[in-house]
Design an enzyme around this catalytic site. Structure first.
Site, PDB file in Angstrom:
ATOM      1  CE1 TYR A 141      -3.205  -2.963   0.757  1.00  0.00           C
ATOM      2  CE2 TYR A 141      -4.563  -1.001   0.969  1.00  0.00           C
ATOM      3  CZ  TYR A 141      -4.449  -2.359   0.799  1.00  0.00           C
ATOM      4  OH  TYR A 141      -5.582  -3.116   0.666  1.00  0.00           O
ATOM      5  CE  LYS A 191       3.071 -18.066  -2.497  1.00  0.00           C
ATOM      6  NZ  LYS A 191       2.233 -19.283  -2.596  1.00  0.00           N
ATOM      7  CG  ASP A 223      -0.671 -20.710  -1.201  1.00  0.00           C
ATOM      8  OD1 ASP A 223      -0.172 -20.691  -0.051  1.00  0.00           O
ATOM      9  OD2 ASP A 223      -0.080 -21.213  -2.177  1.00  0.00           O
ATOM     10  CG  ASP A 247      -7.712  -5.420   1.546  1.00  0.00           C
ATOM     11  OD1 ASP A 247      -8.701  -5.008   2.176  1.00  0.00           O
ATOM     12  OD2 ASP A 247      -7.620  -5.349   0.301  1.00  0.00           O
ATOM     13  CG  ASP A 251     -13.270  -7.924   1.723  1.00  0.00           C
ATOM     14  OD1 ASP A 251     -13.093  -7.200   2.726  1.00  0.00           O
ATOM     15  OD2 ASP A 251     -13.722  -7.499   0.641  1.00  0.00           O
TER      16      ASP A 251
END
Ligand code: IPM
Ligand code: MG
Length: 352
Positions: A141, A191, A223, A247, A251
């Protein structure tokens, strides 16, 4: 106690849901004899329309001198030009950076009465109670370089994923603190099989884990985590992860709760005011209709009382009132019911 609370209603359904939450704060303030004062400022698209920028210096200054900030949502189709120079979301990011809110706490729990509101099978949803600790002022970001350039007649776009050791340390330490009074388990999501920033993240997290031996630490690739959040959500207690992974995962996790409209968040810095907002967006399709679910914002107000004002009992009272309203069958449309925003708010108020 005295508290000066800044309200940033923002765009879309933001004014409706923050309006409902302010009523709840006023109610509990009166009942417990606290002197809460509220001042409202613009953020997002509505600020672009009024001032040409999504967050003015004055608004940021008002937030900085407040005790806490309650925010609705930003954005909408009116300001959605991908090539536009000013975007509503910039205001939110500038607020997070301006207040140094490095930690975003997103609790996700399921309510027994709402298990059927989720598209997932109810048997996977019992007793889900996790909190996602998302790093909020680093990563893709904010990393530099960021932008576009032309190379050999082709347009290149770049975003940078960078973390400093201290940025990782403070967020992971917070995750361990939060796990202490909970189920004592931290899942660090990264990751590390691909990204250097994740390898540093994992190294530092492992070291912090050794110093906190009463807390179980597991590392999980993002993942895999995306799959497990859906297939075995009850195994998670505290998840800690970098900005964009957090983020996306939050969701996804919101599906467990039956509706995005249910979930609150708290964004905290090392000192100064926190920002509290529902995790849903501005929902322009239903804005102004009085049908938005106010629960995510009302629960955010509870987090505001807990983390910024240290009013744990008041926070719990709001959470209990929400739980009881849900158990009694009170539902806004996103949950398959008929209640308006104000009617849902009143059901919660009457249980406080
Ligand atoms: C969130 C939102 C924001 C984010 C957007 C609106 C910039 O999706 O709070 O999760 O990506 O952080
Ligand atoms: Mg998001």
């Amino acid at each position: 106690m005295k508290a000066n609370i800044v309200i940033l209603p923002g765009d879309g359904i933001g004014p409706e849901v923050t309006g409902a939450a302010v009523r709840v704060l006023e109610h509990i303030g009166k009942k417990q004899k606290h002197a809460f004062s509220f001042t409202s400022h613009l953020i997002g698209g509505i600020s672009i329309d009024a001032h040409g920028v999504s967050l003015t210096d004055e608004t940021l200054a008002a937030c900085k001198t407040s005790d806490a900030v309650l925010l609705g949502a930003v954005g909408g189709p009116k300001w959605d030009n991908p090539l536009g120079k000013v975007r509503p979301e910039q205001g939110l990011l500038a607020l997070r950076k301006g207040l140094a809110l490095y930690a975003n706490l997103r609790p996700v729990k399921t309510y027994p009465a709402l298990l059927n509101a989720s598209p997932l099978k109810p048997e996977f949803l019992h007793e889900v109670d996790m909190i996602v600790v998302r790093e909020l002022t680093g990563g893709l970001y904010f990393g530099e370089p960021k932008g576009r350039k032309e190379i050999d007649g082709h347009v290149h776009a770049v975003d940078t994923l960078e973390y400093a050791d201290y940025e990782i340390e403070r967020i992971v330490e917070l995750a361990f603190q939060l796990a202490g009074p909970r189920r004592k388990k931290v899942t660090s999501v990264d990751k590390a099989n691909v990204l250097e920033s994740s390898r540093l993240w994992r190294q530092i997290t492992t070291e912090i884990g050794k110093k906190n031996s009463s807390i179980a630490l597991e590392h999980m690739l993002v993942d895999t985590a995306a799959m497990r959040v859906i297939t075995s959500p009850k195994l998670f207690d505290v998840i800690v992860t970098e900005n964009m992974f957090g983020d996306i995962l939050t969701d996804e996790a919101s599906v467990l709760a039956g509706s995005m409209g249910m979930l609150p968040s708290a964004s905290l810095g090392l000192k100064g005011p926190g920002v509290y907002e529902p995790i849903h967006g501005s929902a322009p399709d239903i804005a102004g209709k009085g049908i938005a679910n106010p629960v995510g914002t009302i629960l955010s107000a509870a987090l505001l009382l807990r983390y910024s004002l240290k009013l744990e009992e008041e926070a719990l009272a709001i959470e209990k009132a929400v739980e009881s309203a849900i158990a009694a069958g009170c539902r806004t449309r996103d949950l398959g019911g008929e209640l308006s925003t104000d009617a849902m708010r009143d059901e919660i108020l009457s249980r406080l």
